[in-house]
Design a protein around this motif. Sequence first.
Motif, PDB file in Angstrom:
ATOM      1  N   HIS A   1       3.990   2.730 -10.670  1.00 23.51           N
ATOM      2  CA  HIS A   1       4.170   1.608  -9.817  1.00 23.51           C
ATOM      3  C   HIS A   1       2.135   0.751  -9.891  1.00 23.51           C
ATOM      4  O   HIS A   1       2.406  -0.597  -9.485  1.00 23.51           O
ATOM      5  CB  HIS A   1       3.595   2.838  -8.094  1.00 23.51           C
ATOM      6  CG  HIS A   1       2.345   3.018  -8.151  1.00 23.51           C
ATOM      7  ND1 HIS A   1       1.760   4.285  -7.871  1.00 23.51           N
ATOM      8  CD2 HIS A   1       1.190   1.984  -7.144  1.00 23.51           C
ATOM      9  CE1 HIS A   1       0.396   4.172  -7.190  1.00 23.51           C
ATOM     10  NE2 HIS A   1       0.117   2.984  -7.123  1.00 23.51           N
ATOM     11  N   GLU A   2       1.462   1.163 -10.793  1.00 27.42           N
ATOM     12  CA  GLU A   2       0.928   0.431 -11.108  1.00 27.42           C
ATOM     13  C   GLU A   2       0.699  -0.278 -12.132  1.00 27.42           C
ATOM     14  O   GLU A   2       0.388  -1.855 -11.952  1.00 27.42           O
ATOM     15  CB  GLU A   2      -0.856   0.987 -11.397  1.00 27.42           C
ATOM     16  CG  GLU A   2      -0.979   1.492 -10.311  1.00 27.42           C
ATOM     17  CD  GLU A   2      -2.566   2.733 -10.548  1.00 27.42           C
ATOM     18  OE1 GLU A   2      -3.422   2.976  -9.981  1.00 27.42           O
ATOM     19  OE2 GLU A   2      -2.131   3.182 -11.120  1.00 27.42           O
TER      20      GLU A   2
ATOM     21  N   SER B   1       0.888  -1.117  -0.023  1.00 28.43           N
ATOM     22  CA  SER B   1       0.154   0.080   0.134  1.00 28.43           C
ATOM     23  C   SER B   1       0.894   1.253  -0.206  1.00 28.43           C
ATOM     24  O   SER B   1       0.261   2.445  -0.028  1.00 28.43           O
ATOM     25  CB  SER B   1      -1.346   0.319   1.346  1.00 28.43           C
ATOM     26  OG  SER B   1      -0.068   0.118   1.995  1.00 28.43           O
TER      27      SER B   1
ATOM     28  N   SER C   1      -0.219   4.239  -0.780  1.00 27.19           N
ATOM     29  CA  SER C   1      -1.469   4.928  -1.947  1.00 27.19           C
ATOM     30  C   SER C   1      -2.629   5.910  -2.075  1.00 27.19           C
ATOM     31  O   SER C   1      -2.834   6.209  -3.204  1.00 27.19           O
ATOM     32  CB  SER C   1      -1.075   3.727  -3.079  1.00 27.19           C
ATOM     33  OG  SER C   1      -2.008   2.489  -1.869  1.00 27.19           O
TER      34      SER C   1
ATOM     35  N   TYR D   1      -0.805   5.319 -12.779  1.00 24.05           N
ATOM     36  CA  TYR D   1       0.300   5.068 -12.027  1.00 24.05           C
ATOM     37  C   TYR D   1       1.469   4.329 -12.432  1.00 24.05           C
ATOM     38  O   TYR D   1       0.952   3.474 -12.672  1.00 24.05           O
ATOM     39  CB  TYR D   1      -0.060   5.265 -10.191  1.00 24.05           C
ATOM     40  CG  TYR D   1      -0.527   6.474 -10.211  1.00 24.05           C
ATOM     41  CD1 TYR D   1       0.251   7.831  -9.417  1.00 24.05           C
ATOM     42  CD2 TYR D   1      -1.595   6.483  -9.620  1.00 24.05           C
ATOM     43  CE1 TYR D   1      -0.172   9.209  -9.430  1.00 24.05           C
ATOM     44  CE2 TYR D   1      -2.124   7.463  -9.418  1.00 24.05           C
ATOM     45  CZ  TYR D   1      -1.626   8.686  -8.733  1.00 24.05           C
ATOM     46  OH  TYR D   1      -1.642  10.280  -8.473  1.00 24.05           O
TER      47      TYR D   1
ATOM     48  N   VAL E   1       3.845   3.789  -1.228  1.00 28.61           N
ATOM     49  CA  VAL E   1       4.376   3.858  -3.422  1.00 28.61           C
ATOM     50  C   VAL E   1       5.272   4.808  -3.128  1.00 28.61           C
ATOM     51  O   VAL E   1       5.250   6.339  -1.927  1.00 28.61           O
ATOM     52  CB  VAL E   1       3.439   5.160  -3.670  1.00 28.61           C
ATOM     53  CG1 VAL E   1       4.126   5.735  -5.359  1.00 28.61           C
ATOM     54  CG2 VAL E   1       2.047   3.606  -4.490  1.00 28.61           C
TER      55      VAL E   1
END
Length: 185
Positions: free
Chosen positions: A109-110, A12, A95, A107, A14
């Motif tokens: 990171h996704e 969770s 996040s 994003y 980032v």
Amino acid sequence: MTQTAVEASSKSLVTLGKITAVYGIKGWVKVYSHTNPMTNILDYKHWILDHNGRQQTIEVDQGRRQAKGLIAHIVGCDDRDIARQYCGAEIKVHSSELPETADDEIYWHELEGLDVFTRNDADEKILLGKVSHLMETGANDVLVIRPCRGSIDKSQRLVPWLVDQVIEEVNSEEGFIRIDWDPEF
């Protein structure tokens, strides 16, 4: 110093940047930001610092551009020697604190960890690997795809993030990206 231990799932969190060095004698730190624009990291007043396997929440009360980078002041940190303990710490936020994206935005990171597929001449689905991370270049962003179990070979690939030219579909719910890319390249 206002700090508390953070108990949060790393999924969770980032990473938004990193504290790189101390600045001056009054406890300020130099910050490297992954946000775009780089000053957006200063919009988050509470940072979760991840350093040497330990996480702690700190509060930032001031920050600004300095030369080509950023500097910030941590509440309760008014000495260069105290600030030094934060050097090397990754700056993270939950996040859920990130702004909502538009329907056609995602994003970075996704994208990390998604399977990347292409198709061959016989229209068969070919697994190239998983997204390791993205790189920002002058011309366009680049997906770094690393081999994984079931991938066609053991090659790392650098694929330009060109929507509708190379990137055909991103389905984060099902965990894949479909691209138009020659597997031999």
